[in-house]
Design a protein around this motif. Sequence first.
Motif, PDB file in Angstrom:
ATOM      1  N   ASP A 266      46.836  18.359  17.715  1.00  0.00           N
ATOM      2  CA  ASP A 266      47.088  19.803  17.763  1.00  0.00           C
ATOM      3  C   ASP A 266      48.374  20.115  18.522  1.00  0.00           C
ATOM      4  O   ASP A 266      49.132  21.024  18.145  1.00  0.00           O
ATOM      5  CB  ASP A 266      45.910  20.524  18.428  1.00  0.00           C
ATOM      6  N   ILE A 267      48.625  19.362  19.597  1.00  0.00           N
ATOM      7  CA  ILE A 267      49.862  19.564  20.360  1.00  0.00           C
ATOM      8  C   ILE A 267      51.073  19.248  19.495  1.00  0.00           C
ATOM      9  O   ILE A 267      52.046  20.006  19.459  1.00  0.00           O
ATOM     10  CB  ILE A 267      49.858  18.683  21.630  1.00  0.00           C
ATOM     11  N   ALA A 268      51.029  18.112  18.790  1.00  0.00           N
ATOM     12  CA  ALA A 268      52.140  17.724  17.922  1.00  0.00           C
ATOM     13  C   ALA A 268      52.375  18.779  16.844  1.00  0.00           C
ATOM     14  O   ALA A 268      53.525  19.117  16.520  1.00  0.00           O
ATOM     15  CB  ALA A 268      51.868  16.357  17.296  1.00  0.00           C
ATOM     16  N   GLN A 269      51.294  19.321  16.284  1.00  0.00           N
ATOM     17  CA  GLN A 269      51.417  20.350  15.251  1.00  0.00           C
ATOM     18  C   GLN A 269      52.057  21.613  15.823  1.00  0.00           C
ATOM     19  O   GLN A 269      52.928  22.219  15.190  1.00  0.00           O
ATOM     20  CB  GLN A 269      50.045  20.671  14.665  1.00  0.00           C
ATOM     21  N   ALA A 270      51.628  22.019  17.024  1.00  0.00           N
ATOM     22  CA  ALA A 270      52.177  23.219  17.657  1.00  0.00           C
ATOM     23  C   ALA A 270      53.672  23.056  17.928  1.00  0.00           C
ATOM     24  O   ALA A 270      54.473  23.976  17.685  1.00  0.00           O
ATOM     25  CB  ALA A 270      51.433  23.517  18.957  1.00  0.00           C
TER      26      ALA A 270
ATOM     27  N   ALA B 212      56.473  10.985  23.018  1.00  0.00           N
ATOM     28  CA  ALA B 212      56.689   9.893  22.059  1.00  0.00           C
ATOM     29  C   ALA B 212      56.492  10.398  20.627  1.00  0.00           C
ATOM     30  O   ALA B 212      57.171   9.949  19.704  1.00  0.00           O
ATOM     31  CB  ALA B 212      55.729   8.745  22.365  1.00  0.00           C
ATOM     32  N   ARG B 213      55.558  11.338  20.444  1.00  0.00           N
ATOM     33  CA  ARG B 213      55.308  11.886  19.104  1.00  0.00           C
ATOM     34  C   ARG B 213      56.285  13.000  18.765  1.00  0.00           C
ATOM     35  O   ARG B 213      56.671  13.170  17.610  1.00  0.00           O
ATOM     36  CB  ARG B 213      53.886  12.448  19.023  1.00  0.00           C
ATOM     37  N   SER B 214      56.650  13.815  19.760  1.00  0.00           N
ATOM     38  CA  SER B 214      57.481  15.008  19.520  1.00  0.00           C
ATOM     39  C   SER B 214      58.654  14.981  20.491  1.00  0.00           C
ATOM     40  O   SER B 214      58.463  15.164  21.700  1.00  0.00           O
ATOM     41  CB  SER B 214      56.668  16.292  19.724  1.00  0.00           C
ATOM     42  N   GLN B 215      59.841  14.743  19.973  1.00  0.00           N
ATOM     43  CA  GLN B 215      61.036  14.658  20.815  1.00  0.00           C
ATOM     44  C   GLN B 215      61.550  16.069  21.129  1.00  0.00           C
ATOM     45  O   GLN B 215      62.442  16.594  20.465  1.00  0.00           O
ATOM     46  CB  GLN B 215      62.104  13.837  20.106  1.00  0.00           C
TER      47      GLN B 215
ATOM     48  N   ASP C 253      64.560  11.159  28.909  1.00  0.00           N
ATOM     49  CA  ASP C 253      64.531  10.999  30.367  1.00  0.00           C
ATOM     50  C   ASP C 253      63.166  11.312  30.973  1.00  0.00           C
ATOM     51  O   ASP C 253      63.011  11.314  32.199  1.00  0.00           O
ATOM     52  CB  ASP C 253      65.583  11.925  31.009  1.00  0.00           C
ATOM     53  N   VAL C 254      62.176  11.602  30.134  1.00  0.00           N
ATOM     54  CA  VAL C 254      60.870  12.040  30.633  1.00  0.00           C
ATOM     55  C   VAL C 254      60.039  10.845  31.101  1.00  0.00           C
ATOM     56  O   VAL C 254      59.840   9.873  30.354  1.00  0.00           O
ATOM     57  CB  VAL C 254      60.109  12.817  29.536  1.00  0.00           C
ATOM     58  N   THR C 255      59.545  10.932  32.342  1.00  0.00           N
ATOM     59  CA  THR C 255      58.535   9.996  32.856  1.00  0.00           C
ATOM     60  C   THR C 255      57.555  10.801  33.691  1.00  0.00           C
ATOM     61  O   THR C 255      57.952  11.807  34.313  1.00  0.00           O
ATOM     62  CB  THR C 255      59.152   8.902  33.739  1.00  0.00           C
ATOM     63  N   PRO C 256      56.281  10.408  33.736  1.00  0.00           N
ATOM     64  CA  PRO C 256      55.321  11.151  34.562  1.00  0.00           C
ATOM     65  C   PRO C 256      55.741  11.204  36.019  1.00  0.00           C
ATOM     66  O   PRO C 256      55.625  12.243  36.676  1.00  0.00           O
ATOM     67  CB  PRO C 256      54.015  10.372  34.371  1.00  0.00           C
ATOM     68  N   GLU C 257      56.260  10.084  36.542  1.00  0.00           N
ATOM     69  CA  GLU C 257      56.646  10.032  37.954  1.00  0.00           C
ATOM     70  C   GLU C 257      57.822  10.980  38.235  1.00  0.00           C
ATOM     71  O   GLU C 257      57.835  11.689  39.261  1.00  0.00           O
ATOM     72  CB  GLU C 257      57.029   8.598  38.344  1.00  0.00           C
ATOM     73  N   GLY C 258      58.797  10.973  37.333  1.00  0.00           N
ATOM     74  CA  GLY C 258      59.949  11.849  37.527  1.00  0.00           C
ATOM     75  C   GLY C 258      59.568  13.310  37.487  1.00  0.00           C
ATOM     76  O   GLY C 258      60.051  14.122  38.290  1.00  0.00           O
ATOM     77  N   LEU C 259      58.687  13.681  36.555  1.00  0.00           N
ATOM     78  CA  LEU C 259      58.252  15.073  36.460  1.00  0.00           C
ATOM     79  C   LEU C 259      57.450  15.485  37.687  1.00  0.00           C
ATOM     80  O   LEU C 259      57.609  16.597  38.203  1.00  0.00           O
ATOM     81  CB  LEU C 259      57.415  15.268  35.193  1.00  0.00           C
TER      82      LEU C 259
END
Length: 635
Positions: free
Chosen positions: A529-533, A566-569, A617-623
């Motif tokens: 659903d997130i990818a679709q949105a 990874a699914r939606s850039q 550049d997205v990583t959980p730790e960086g965010l």
Amino acid sequence: MSQPNQFSLLTQRRFAPFFWTQFLGAFNDNLFKTALIVILTFDALSWTTLSPSLVTNLIPGLFILPYVVFSATAGQLADKFEKAGLTRFIKWLELGIMLVAGAGWLTHTLWLLVLGVVGMGVHSTLFGPVKYAYLPQQLKPEELIGGNGVTEMGTFVGILLGEILGAVLVVKQPSGIALVAAATVFVAALGLIAAYRIPDSPAPAPELKISWNFVGESIRNINFSRKNRTVFLSMLGNSWFWFYGALVLSQFPVYAKDYLHGDHSAFVLLLTVFSLGVGSGSLLCERLSGHKVEIGLVPFGSIGLTVFGVDLYFASLAYGSGVAALTAGPHLEAMALLAQHGMWRILFDILMIGIFGGLFIVPLFALIQTRCDPAHISRTIAGMNILNALFMVAAAGLAIVLLGQGFSIPQLFLVTALLNALVAVYIFSLVPEFLMRFLAWLLIHTVHRVHTVDADRIPDEGAAVLVCNHVSYVDAIVIGAASPRPIRFVMDHRIFKLPLLGWIFRTARAIPIAPAKEDPWLMEKAYVDIAQALHEGDLVCIFPEGRLTRTGEISEFKGGIAKIIARSQVPVIPMALRGLWGHLLSRSGDNVFERAFRTGLRSRLALAVGAPVAPQDVTPEGLQSQVAALRGEWK
């Protein structure tokens, strides 16, 4: 970031000549119509044998008839031709119409005046699509609410001044008729001069082929608008406002004369108060909306229209019970009426109907302008004008039928207010976004004071993922109130089981998610659903901690954000809520009464928005680090 005052637009050429052209057009329309209505209400026998109540409903109906016939063509012309040149053509047309009407005034020829009413309806029909398509071309998105507010304020001040001057001039003896004829021609000439200062505004669809089949084109315009559900229902909401206004305003001449027992100045007083109310409400939208299109004001305006419409009925009954002594005497002037018991309550109700009407109509205009196809905006406005006209014709018809069935004018006010409540419930049930934004707006303007930092980093269009710390059950409402557009929130599925909050988040099309060990199917569906949105260009907000904080500190961000990107850039925008820890709906362990008194009824909150992070550049730790830095020490 400080925002310029909306009145600064009046010093700029991209807005000021357009504003004065619109102002003078509204002024002249109402100078002419009001003078005609007043003379046919208070001096009917020398002009016509029709009853005053029929005339006061018939003339507005004749004025809006061209909207039904010519709106589709007007929308096409506004999309095909450059708007400044088209405006000048329309103002030349107005000057010609007023010259014909002037001949009708001077020769005492009613059919020429009726022709003038229809002609001014044609003028307004042609200018409407140009007017509302011009603004989004010349104004920035953050200026649109302010620009619409100033325009609506100017329109209703023009209506007010035109109505006052028309009512005052036409009864002057012996030269009133000649003064009205001269004034309407003079004002039309001023509008033409102002139109020559409007800067060029390119046509969005110069290759458009004009269809002169107004029936087929009208149907096509409305069908095109129906493809965008929110825009179409906003158009219906706009048309409903004109139904409400037409039904109420058209009764004012007879209401002032026969019910309030006033002369023509009493009619002017009612119009003055109403117009000041709409102008004030229109300007209030800028302050209450925070320089963005805040459709949460629409339900607020609708509530006020019903509450004060109902009270106007009861105020009229109270006034009527004490007016028996007046009926044998002469009709009272406005100042004498102010001394009558109950008159101030009636005026207050009319003022508030105007204010809440402004709060209702301005956000709807801005929403239509920002959400519809830019290449089709004039035709969308034309479609709305067709609906407006049909609704106003229906209002005139309903008034004639109800009054013919023996309804009093106060009873007509009551019927209108109750119908407004039913229509509001219907529209808001079809477009829950209105109600959601209202609840969000109410929360941050009553219970909390919310300060935003760099909220302009939330994009006005295009897909993006918002990530934020998770402090309370109202986080999503606070974030949603700061956003210029709807957000799809990803929420723990258990929240959907809560009585009120569950309904709110379902209404907002939130996406439920569950831990993989609890419900792997629901978790995978959430990612789909997130990818679709995101594919559809929506904003999606997630709380990467996965649950509400129990300590006030930011917990470790889970890996779900990496899976989403990874699914939606798409870019990721970090945000941080400040000041919600200890809220009644947080998981603070403090005593509930201590929390209530500690935060108070107007507790301070803040939402800080960081710079967008590119998907690579997205990583959980960086965010997590960025969100923590945005929050600082204020929990």
